[in-house]
Design a protein around this motif. Structure first.
Motif, mmCIF file in Angstrom:
data_model
loop_
_atom_site.group_PDB
_atom_site.id
_atom_site.type_symbol
_atom_site.label_atom_id
_atom_site.label_comp_id
_atom_site.label_asym_id
_atom_site.label_seq_id
_atom_site.Cartn_x
_atom_site.Cartn_y
_atom_site.Cartn_z
ATOM 1 N N VAL A 100 -17.476 7.098 -6.638
ATOM 2 C CA VAL A 100 -16.649 7.975 -5.877
ATOM 3 C C VAL A 100 -15.502 8.132 -6.993
ATOM 4 O O VAL A 100 -15.226 7.352 -8.023
ATOM 5 N N LYS A 101 -14.918 9.278 -6.801
ATOM 6 C CA LYS A 101 -13.732 9.630 -7.858
ATOM 7 C C LYS A 101 -12.656 9.842 -6.722
ATOM 8 O O LYS A 101 -12.602 10.461 -5.551
ATOM 9 N N VAL A 102 -11.193 9.266 -7.462
ATOM 10 C CA VAL A 102 -10.322 9.306 -6.793
ATOM 11 C C VAL A 102 -9.202 10.012 -7.573
ATOM 12 O O VAL A 102 -8.964 9.414 -8.448
ATOM 13 N N THR A 103 -8.467 11.129 -7.324
ATOM 14 C CA THR A 103 -7.580 11.746 -7.979
ATOM 15 C C THR A 103 -6.210 11.074 -7.657
ATOM 16 O O THR A 103 -5.877 11.084 -6.337
ATOM 17 N N LEU A 104 -5.414 10.704 -8.731
ATOM 18 C CA LEU A 104 -3.803 10.430 -8.313
ATOM 19 C C LEU A 104 -3.189 11.608 -8.684
ATOM 20 O O LEU A 104 -3.008 11.982 -9.796
ATOM 21 N N ASP A 105 -2.606 12.265 -7.726
ATOM 22 C CA ASP A 105 -2.011 13.565 -8.036
ATOM 23 C C ASP A 105 -0.509 13.224 -7.751
ATOM 24 O O ASP A 105 -0.034 13.153 -6.662
ATOM 25 N N TYR A 106 0.097 13.302 -9.136
ATOM 26 C CA TYR A 106 1.822 13.042 -8.722
ATOM 27 C C TYR A 106 2.490 14.172 -8.753
ATOM 28 O O TYR A 106 2.353 15.136 -9.413
ATOM 29 N N THR A 107 3.578 14.030 -7.737
ATOM 30 C CA THR A 107 4.528 15.181 -7.627
ATOM 31 C C THR A 107 5.656 15.020 -8.699
ATOM 32 O O THR A 107 6.382 16.164 -8.693
ATOM 33 N N GLY A 161 0.762 -1.154 0.081
ATOM 34 C CA GLY A 161 -0.001 -0.031 0.061
ATOM 35 C C GLY A 161 0.785 1.190 -0.078
ATOM 36 O O GLY A 161 2.001 1.191 0.701
ATOM 37 N N ALA A 162 0.440 2.211 -0.763
ATOM 38 C CA ALA A 162 1.405 3.446 -0.895
ATOM 39 C C ALA A 162 0.542 4.538 -1.209
ATOM 40 O O ALA A 162 -0.126 4.603 -2.366
ATOM 41 N N ALA A 163 0.857 5.801 -0.614
ATOM 42 C CA ALA A 163 0.459 7.029 -0.950
ATOM 43 C C ALA A 163 1.124 7.984 -0.007
ATOM 44 O O ALA A 163 1.257 7.895 1.217
ATOM 45 N N ALA A 164 1.475 8.971 -0.709
ATOM 46 C CA ALA A 164 2.186 9.991 0.472
ATOM 47 C C ALA A 164 1.395 10.740 1.427
ATOM 48 O O ALA A 164 1.348 11.087 2.383
ATOM 49 N N GLU A 216 -17.776 15.097 -0.777
ATOM 50 C CA GLU A 216 -18.389 13.762 -0.532
ATOM 51 C C GLU A 216 -18.442 12.814 -1.695
ATOM 52 O O GLU A 216 -18.790 11.502 -1.593
ATOM 53 N N ARG A 217 -17.637 13.119 -2.639
ATOM 54 C CA ARG A 217 -17.737 12.550 -4.068
ATOM 55 C C ARG A 217 -16.386 12.215 -4.302
ATOM 56 O O ARG A 217 -16.077 11.363 -5.329
ATOM 57 N N GLU A 218 -15.536 12.930 -3.724
ATOM 58 C CA GLU A 218 -14.168 12.802 -4.343
ATOM 59 C C GLU A 218 -13.089 12.739 -3.193
ATOM 60 O O GLU A 218 -13.141 13.542 -2.128
ATOM 61 N N LEU A 219 -11.882 12.035 -3.352
ATOM 62 C CA LEU A 219 -10.847 12.019 -2.536
ATOM 63 C C LEU A 219 -9.496 12.350 -3.572
ATOM 64 O O LEU A 219 -9.550 11.955 -4.770
ATOM 65 N N THR A 220 -8.359 12.630 -2.972
ATOM 66 C CA THR A 220 -7.237 12.984 -3.642
ATOM 67 C C THR A 220 -6.010 12.269 -2.976
ATOM 68 O O THR A 220 -5.967 12.557 -1.697
ATOM 69 N N ILE A 221 -5.435 11.378 -3.645
ATOM 70 C CA ILE A 221 -4.189 10.951 -3.007
ATOM 71 C C ILE A 221 -3.038 11.749 -3.868
ATOM 72 O O ILE A 221 -2.805 11.697 -4.946
ATOM 73 N N THR A 222 -1.877 11.813 -2.988
ATOM 74 C CA THR A 222 -0.727 12.509 -3.460
ATOM 75 C C THR A 222 0.331 11.287 -3.567
ATOM 76 O O THR A 222 0.578 10.551 -2.628
ATOM 77 N N LEU A 223 0.849 11.133 -4.883
ATOM 78 C CA LEU A 223 1.868 10.043 -4.828
ATOM 79 C C LEU A 223 3.221 10.695 -5.304
ATOM 80 O O LEU A 223 3.309 11.509 -6.171
ATOM 81 N N ALA A 224 4.210 10.262 -4.335
ATOM 82 C CA ALA A 224 5.621 10.838 -4.392
ATOM 83 C C ALA A 224 6.743 9.639 -4.350
ATOM 84 O O ALA A 224 6.225 8.556 -3.790
ATOM 85 N N PRO A 225 7.785 9.924 -4.950
ATOM 86 C CA PRO A 225 8.748 9.012 -4.713
ATOM 87 C C PRO A 225 9.338 8.963 -3.765
ATOM 88 O O PRO A 225 9.191 9.592 -2.584
ATOM 89 N N GLU A 226 9.952 7.759 -3.160
ATOM 90 C CA GLU A 226 10.285 7.721 -1.615
ATOM 91 C C GLU A 226 11.372 8.559 -1.315
ATOM 92 O O GLU A 226 11.874 8.729 -0.184
ATOM 93 N N ASP A 227 12.099 8.779 -2.318
ATOM 94 C CA ASP A 227 13.325 9.692 -2.189
ATOM 95 C C ASP A 227 13.215 10.991 -3.397
ATOM 96 O O ASP A 227 12.641 10.738 -4.367
#
Length: 420
Positions: free
Chosen positions: A110-117, A63-66, A73-84
């Motif tokens: 539901v909507k899940v946005t994958l937000d990459y750094t 499992g991974a998300a920063a 109520e319809r949307e979540l955002t997860i931030t995805l970042a490299p470990e280093d």
């Protein structure tokens, strides 16, 4: 080859159901319970958030998300970042679990946005309600867009009655390897052992395959999972090793002459933590061959040095299993002198003959100063080496076929070489 609408084909044949059960156990248990491990261990940081419809968490191996944020109520955002900090190879991994809230109706969207750094979206999303059977998300439910010049993704997901796992690839956690090694070690020609421990104290295992009636001098070494998200390489390795252990006459003859040492998961810390590329030392393990600053690569250095120092054994071949955006085998150039000679050309010719309708792609570039397994082992021991890469979205039935036929071709080629 992306099958976005249908189920992802299983690629492990003989172990499909039992491996699936192991995956299910892994993703449903907390990270520390998936496999008994020495203590103390640094606990992976796990993100989570929720709204009135769903709860999102990453509290399972891989499992991974920063970060996770509730947008509405319809949307979540997860931030995805490299470990280093970059630069890092763009293997932007993600894995999370969606659990409907008690009041949420079945089919609620539901909507899940994958937000990459950094790097941006690479792996097409796959879902599973049991951790066993995975489906690629339909194209209509995935929206790709750019933000800050980086490719992002938004997933539109219909909730069911229970938890739903969403990941860049199928989840293959340490418990999967545990079960596969247990099953493989039932074979009279296979012995399971501990190679050593990772930086965080996780067991790194090896499987030695050799004829119970002989003590072969010639040694072949197979390595897997230096890079955590590279699942198709892992699936191909399962099929490859299963073929070496099969009752095929080629396999029996090969085991009588050669001993094969399999290290299927060299980077368990990175796998459990859901890393994009590295172990826990801030380094890509496949850029640490030569420096050998990490405990995982030091174990491989010692394994190879022990073979070289033993007059009863001789290293003959090393293959390293990975994944990239296409199927390709990175070999040494044919002009390089190896012992045994001419392996790459002979192996890939036999492999191609066994794969009608499929193009075996070879890249024979060689970077002698690059501290990868392929380059360093050749420079140190002058044996044939290759990096066996499978495409991220190669059909899983094809992955299994590739693993089997490549193994048979490897064994035929090695049997045709002169004994040292």
């Amino acid at each position: 080859m992306r099958n976005r609408r249908g189920a992802i084909n299983g690629g492990i044949a003989r172990h499909a159901l039992s491996l699936g059960a192991a995956v299910a156990a892994a993703v449903h248990l907390p990270a520390t319970a998936a496999q008994p491990l020495p203590q103390p261990l640094a606990a992976p940081a796990k993100a989570g958030c929720e709204n009135s419809r769903v709860r999102l968490d990453t509290g399972f191996p891989t499992g991974a998300a920063a970060r996770c944020e509730t947008v509405s109520e319809r949307e979540l955002t997860i931030t995805l970042a490299p470990e280093d900090a970059p630069p890092i190879n763009c293997s932007a991994w993600y894995a999370f679990r969606l659990t409907p809230q008690p009041e949420a109706k079945r089919g609620t969207k539901v909507k899940v946005t994958l937000d990459y750094t950094a790097c941006g979206h690479r792996y097409w999303p796959k879902t599973s309600s049991d951790g066993v059977n995975w489906k690629a998300m339909p194209k209509k439910d995935v929206t790709l867009f750019e933000r800050r010049g980086i490719k992002q993704a938004q997933l539109n997901i219909a909730l069911g009655s229970g938890p739903l796992f969403v990941a860049g690839q199928e989840i293959i956690a340490p418990s999967t390897y545990d079960h596969w090694l247990t099953e493989s070690a039932r074979h009279p020609d296979a012995v399971r052992a501990t190679l050593g421990k990772s930086a965080e104290g996780r067991i790194i295992e090896q499987l030695t395959i050799t004829s119970a009636a002989a003590a072969p001098r010639e040694q072949v070494v197979l390595i897997g999972r230096q890079h955590p998200p590279e699942i198709t390489g892992a699936l191909a390795m399962f099929a490859f090793v299963d073929t070496i252990l099969s009752d095929d006459p080629v396999a029996k003859a090969y085991r009588a002459r050669f001993s094969t040492i399999v290290v299927p998961m060299l980077n368990p810390d990175g796998v459990v933590r859901g890393h994009w590329r590295h172990g826990t030392g801030g380094l890509d393990l496949n850029r640490d061959w030569g420096p050998f600053t990490q405990p995982e690569t030091q174990l491989m250095q010692k394994l190879l040095a022990d073979i070289d120092a033993d007059p009863a054994r001789k290293l003959r071949l090393l293959l390293d299993f990975h994944s990239t955006q296409k199927d390709v085998v990175y070999t040494l150039p044919d002009a390089k002198i190896t012992d045994p000679p001419g392996f790459a050309a002979g192996w890939l010719a036999r492999y191609q003959d066994r794969m009608p309708g499929y193009k075996v792609e070879r890249d024979s570039s060689h970077n002698p100063g690059l501290p990868t397994a392929k380059s360093w082992v050749y420079e140190a021991y002058r044996v044939p080496t290759a990096t066996f890469e499978l495409g991220d979205e190669t059909d899983r039935k094809l992955v299994a076929r590739i693993g089997k036929q490549a193994a048979l071709a490897m064994m035929e080629t090695m049997l045709a070489t002169p004994a040292p």
